[in-house]
Design a protein around this motif. Structure first.
Motif, PDB file in Angstrom:
ATOM      1  N   TYR A 405       0.560  -1.061   0.105  1.00  0.00           N
ATOM      2  CA  TYR A 405       0.009  -0.048  -0.471  1.00  0.00           C
ATOM      3  C   TYR A 405       0.486   1.546   0.158  1.00  0.00           C
ATOM      4  O   TYR A 405       0.500   2.064   0.292  1.00  0.00           O
ATOM      5  CB  TYR A 405      -0.410  -0.084   1.063  1.00  0.00           C
ATOM      6  N   GLU A 431       2.058   6.898   1.141  1.00  0.00           N
ATOM      7  CA  GLU A 431       0.828   6.105   0.790  1.00  0.00           C
ATOM      8  C   GLU A 431       0.653   5.787  -0.641  1.00  0.00           C
ATOM      9  O   GLU A 431       1.360   7.010  -1.471  1.00  0.00           O
ATOM     10  CB  GLU A 431      -0.194   6.823   1.133  1.00  0.00           C
ATOM     11  N   THR A 434      -3.579   2.581  -4.482  1.00  0.00           N
ATOM     12  CA  THR A 434      -4.002   1.359  -5.035  1.00  0.00           C
ATOM     13  C   THR A 434      -5.056   0.387  -5.020  1.00  0.00           C
ATOM     14  O   THR A 434      -5.239  -0.959  -5.261  1.00  0.00           O
ATOM     15  CB  THR A 434      -4.148   0.592  -2.990  1.00  0.00           C
ATOM     16  N   ASP A 458      -7.303  -2.708  -3.580  1.00  0.00           N
ATOM     17  CA  ASP A 458      -6.684  -3.792  -2.908  1.00  0.00           C
ATOM     18  C   ASP A 458      -6.317  -3.104  -1.315  1.00  0.00           C
ATOM     19  O   ASP A 458      -6.269  -3.667  -0.302  1.00  0.00           O
ATOM     20  CB  ASP A 458      -4.120  -3.369  -2.379  1.00  0.00           C
ATOM     21  N   ASN A 459      -6.900  -1.284  -1.063  1.00  0.00           N
ATOM     22  CA  ASN A 459      -7.099  -1.348   0.491  1.00  0.00           C
ATOM     23  C   ASN A 459      -8.277  -0.534   0.301  1.00  0.00           C
ATOM     24  O   ASN A 459      -7.940   0.843   0.552  1.00  0.00           O
ATOM     25  CB  ASN A 459      -5.889  -0.825   0.823  1.00  0.00           C
ATOM     26  N   TYR A 466      -9.646  -6.222   0.623  1.00  0.00           N
ATOM     27  CA  TYR A 466      -9.396  -6.422  -1.333  1.00  0.00           C
ATOM     28  C   TYR A 466     -10.897  -6.538  -1.513  1.00  0.00           C
ATOM     29  O   TYR A 466     -11.257  -7.437  -1.456  1.00  0.00           O
ATOM     30  CB  TYR A 466      -8.946  -7.122  -2.118  1.00  0.00           C
TER      31      TYR A 466
END
Length: 768
Positions: A405, A431, A434, A458-459, A466
């Motif tokens: 991430y 960050e 994602t 994904d985040n 996910y």
């Protein structure tokens, strides 16, 4: 990179105005006798608040006014940076403060900037005080222009010219315009290294990232000079010598010359090698907590070998890490060589002082604006109020980094003020996006119009979970898949993944046939971490397979429908294990990856067992050459007297298996000429990565040569070495913005008449 701030070119410093005002004050009021203030008036304000003026004055109504207080007031008002001129006048018992405000910046503009994004430039200028709505300051503007030029010079644009124009507008405002002439990029014409005797100049130049111009330097930009790059290359050359016994190697001088037209750069490096040293012994001095033998086992330096700085550094780090594992966060490990120049020998002496043992008071998280703290904290293996453990802290950082991430992950250790045995840890993350949204459309004579779309996050919502949705509307292969993964389904770190899918497949119009395979289903999987590096997966699924139509239906499909009916149900149980020690999942250079997956049809209409094992190993042969090996073995068998289901077959040929052969074209062929796959598969892939010509040491762009072998066998076919297909070829590997990309051209070395050849192939998304 810090983007430059631009300057106001023509203005004089404000100090002159201050001196004039102070001089005027002393001339007019030098003889003023101290008196009691009855009032203070401010004149000349347009935008500034009167309260700002009063707050800066060192006197109030009712105070005794003196010359010293007046001088201090002038200095304080000028220090605010809001005023171009300030005067103090005395009117009886009243002090009159007359100010002339600085102009306010109305607009900041850039003309001719191509190398840097204008929005970033505006933001960078505003951070140092040059922005819309801020008071205009000549000194800051000059500094901004100087910084802008410096940044252009760092990119080899030595012909940079900056002209700053200040345009007054109404209401005491100014427009600031930076006109930039960037010029052409200066290129490195020559690099010479003198003084080297043990190694050739070409060998040393090959260690450097900076190069002279080549046909690919437009991409690598390695022919663009930067002082930071040169310093890094000098350190690389030094490390090259120090790792080959030249303990006293040094760079005597470097000269960088630029041509009169500021287009060509010449670099000259002068080195002194010194003698080559051999290690004859290792000594440990200092305090080793009574564990001398433990620390001695960590020594990488071997008597009889040439001196290697890498061995010294790795030993020092191993000592420091071991002390940290015992709670000694500030252990000091020093290295001292005892040289015998006449004999060319050295004794390596390590001196250690563990200092004091500490424990972690608090763990802080910084830099996460989207990801929740708990998503980061749950990866930590170093706990608060526990003894400091360097190994657990490193493991914690690695686990957070592996989440994927963040662009960067770092951990800082700070002593707690007023204590001797406490530290605070701060994990700082940067960050990165994602999520992935993909929309596509395609048209072919066979498939007609097809639309594809996928949304992957994904985040999602910063939870660490996910969510993915994939859609394909192809005429012959349609897919709808919804997937979710919760990596911490339980507090103990057990993950849960759920997939729901619906797939249909039909034969291409060129093959004939009217049959259709429809497969809806769902699976649920759990991942249990048994160690920090090993995860065991198990899950349960349900799949329904419907075979429709007869025309062109392969024989094995007909046999399956005869045994199980038009619609059949499979309930597979899956068990797997994975371990990954690769240094990168995208472009590995070293490390190992292993994966085992077992699928067992335990209920429903089918009974089968299907296993798949994959092994990857990457070996760095030199600092520029890497060997990669991949092997994959698959085996499936029907159980309880039932046929192995055709939709669980393995396929071979093409990308990811044996290159040079058409995709999925290896293995059994039915009576209709269709490739139907098989229940057994072996793939072996070998790759040798070499630097791309002109790319220097850039590992994101490499050439490779490959040798592949493998095949697929049916249920009743034995695995025979004579059936193996072989191919070899070359290709290009590039870590592109959308993932690892490979383009390969291969030639089958061992083939059969029924094989379909495809020499040029392309893949994206995986290493092999």
């Amino acid at each position: 990179m810090q983007f430059p701030s631009k300057t106001v070119h023509r203005f004089k410093p404000t100090l002159a105005a201050a001196l004039v005002a102070v001089s005027m004050f002393h001339t007019a009021a030098f003889a003023v006798e101290p008196f009691v203030l009855k009032d203070i008036r401010v004149e000349g304000l347009q935008r500034a608040d009167a309260g700002t003026v009063f707050a800066s004055l060192p006197f109030r109504v009712g105070d005794t006014y003196t010359d010293d207080k007046g001088s201090a007031g002038l200095r304080s008002l000028f220090a605010t940076g809001l005023f171009k001129d300030v005067r103090i006048q005395i009117d009886g018992s009243v002090v009159v403060v007359v100010v002339e405000e600085r102009p306010v910046i109305s607009k900041v503009e850039f003309v001719g900037t191509k190398e840097f994004d204008k929005d970033n430039l505006v933001k960078a200028l505003k951070d140092i005080g040059i922005g819309e709505g801020q008071p205009f300051d000549r000194a800051l503007a000059d500094r901004a222009e100087t910084e802008l030029k410096r940044q252009y010079l760092s990119r080899s644009l030595y012909g940079i010219e900056v002209v700053t124009t200040i345009t007054p507008v109404d209401r005491n405002r100014v427009n600031v315009t930076f006109s930039v002439t960037e010029g052409e990029t200066a290129k490195i014409k020559s690099i010479r290294i003198t003084g080297a005797k043990a190694f050739s100049e070409s060998t040393l130049l090959s260690q450097m990232d900076l190069t002279t111009g080549g046909w690919l330097t437009w991409y690598t930009k390695s022919d663009q000079y930067a002082r930071a790059k040169l310093n890094a290359d000098l350190e690389t050359i030094k490390a090259y010598y120090l790792n080959r016994g030249y303990l006293e190697f040094r760079v005597e001088s470097t000269q960088v010359a630029i041509s009169p037209d500021k287009q060509d750069i010449s670099i000259a490096i002068n080195v002194t090698e010194g003698p080559r040293y051999t290690v004859t012994g290792v000594k440990l001095e200092g305090d080793y907590l009574g564990k001398d033998e433990v620390f001695r086992s960590l020594v990488a330096v071997k008597p009889g070998d040439s001196y290697r700085a890498e061995d010294i550094a790795s030993t020092t780090k191993a000592f420091t890490d071991r002390f940290a594992a015992f709670g000694y966060a500030f252990a000091r490990v020093d290295f001292r060589p005892e040289l015998n120049r006449e004999k060319g020998t050295v004794v390596a002496v390590f001196s250690s002082q563990p200092q004091r043992r500490v424990y972690v008071r608090r763990v802080n998280v910084a830099g996460n604006s989207r990801t929740r703290d708990e998503v980061i904290r749950r990866e930590f293996r170093q706990f608060e109020s526990a003894w400091y453990d360097g190994q657990k802290i490193k493991l914690s950082r690695d686990r957070v980094d592996r989440l994927g991430y963040f662009k960067q992950v770092g951990i800082d250790t700070a002593e707690v003020p007023g204590t001797q045995d406490q530290v605070d840890l701060t994990i700082t993350v940067e960050e990165k996006p994602t999520g992935n949204l993909m929309l596509g459309a395609g048209f072919s004579s066979a498939e007609k119009l097809s639309l594809t779309a996928s949304i992957k996050q994904d985040n999602i919502f910063g939870t660490g979970n996910y969510l993915g949705i994939e859609v394909n509307t192809s005429k012959y292969n349609r897919t709808l898949v919804v997937s979710t993964v919760d990596p911490y389904f339980t507090d103990g770190g057990i993950s849960r993944a759920v997939d729901v899918f619906y797939r249909t497949s039909r034969p291409l119009s060129t093959q004939g046939g009217d049959y259709e395979i429809v497969t809806p289903g769902a699976t649920i999987r759990f991942g249990v971490p048994f160690t920090e590096f090993d995860t065991v997966f198990f899950g349960l699924g349900a799949e329904q397979t419907t075979i429709k139509g007869d025309l062109g239906l392969p024989d094995n499909y007909k046999l399956y429908r005869r045994n199980f009916g038009e619609t059949s149900l499979s309930i597979p149980l899956t068990v797997g294990w994975a371990r990954d020690s690769r240094d990168s999942t995208i472009a590995p250079n070293q490390g190992r990856y292993q994966r085992v997956n077992m699928e067992w049809g335990v209920a429903g209409d089918t009974r089968y067992l299907r296993g798949d094992y994959q092994f990857q190993q990457y070996l760095p042969l030199t600092n520029r050459f890497t060997f990669g090996f991949n092997a994959q073995i698959g085996y499936g068998v029907g159980l309880s007297g039932k046929e192995y289901p055709f939709f669980k077959n393995f396929y071979g040929g093409g990308l990811g298996t044996v290159r040079g052969f058409e995709q999925n074209s290896l293995g059994p062929i039915d009576n209709n000429g269709a490739y139907i796959g098989g229940s057994k598969r072996i793939n072996i892939n070998n790759e040798l990565y070499v630097p791309f010509p002109g790319a220097g040491n850039d590992r994101t762009l490499r050439l490779f040569g490959y040798l592949d072998a493998g095949n697929v066998w049916g249920n009743d076919e034995p695995i025979k070495l004579d059936d193996f297909r072989l191919s070899m070829g070359v290709g290009v590997s590039w870590v592109s913005p959308v993932g690892p990309l490979k383009l390969s051209y291969g030639q089958p070395v061992r083939k059969f008449d029924v094989d379909k050849i495809q020499k040029l192939q392309f893949q994206i998304g995986t290493a092999f």
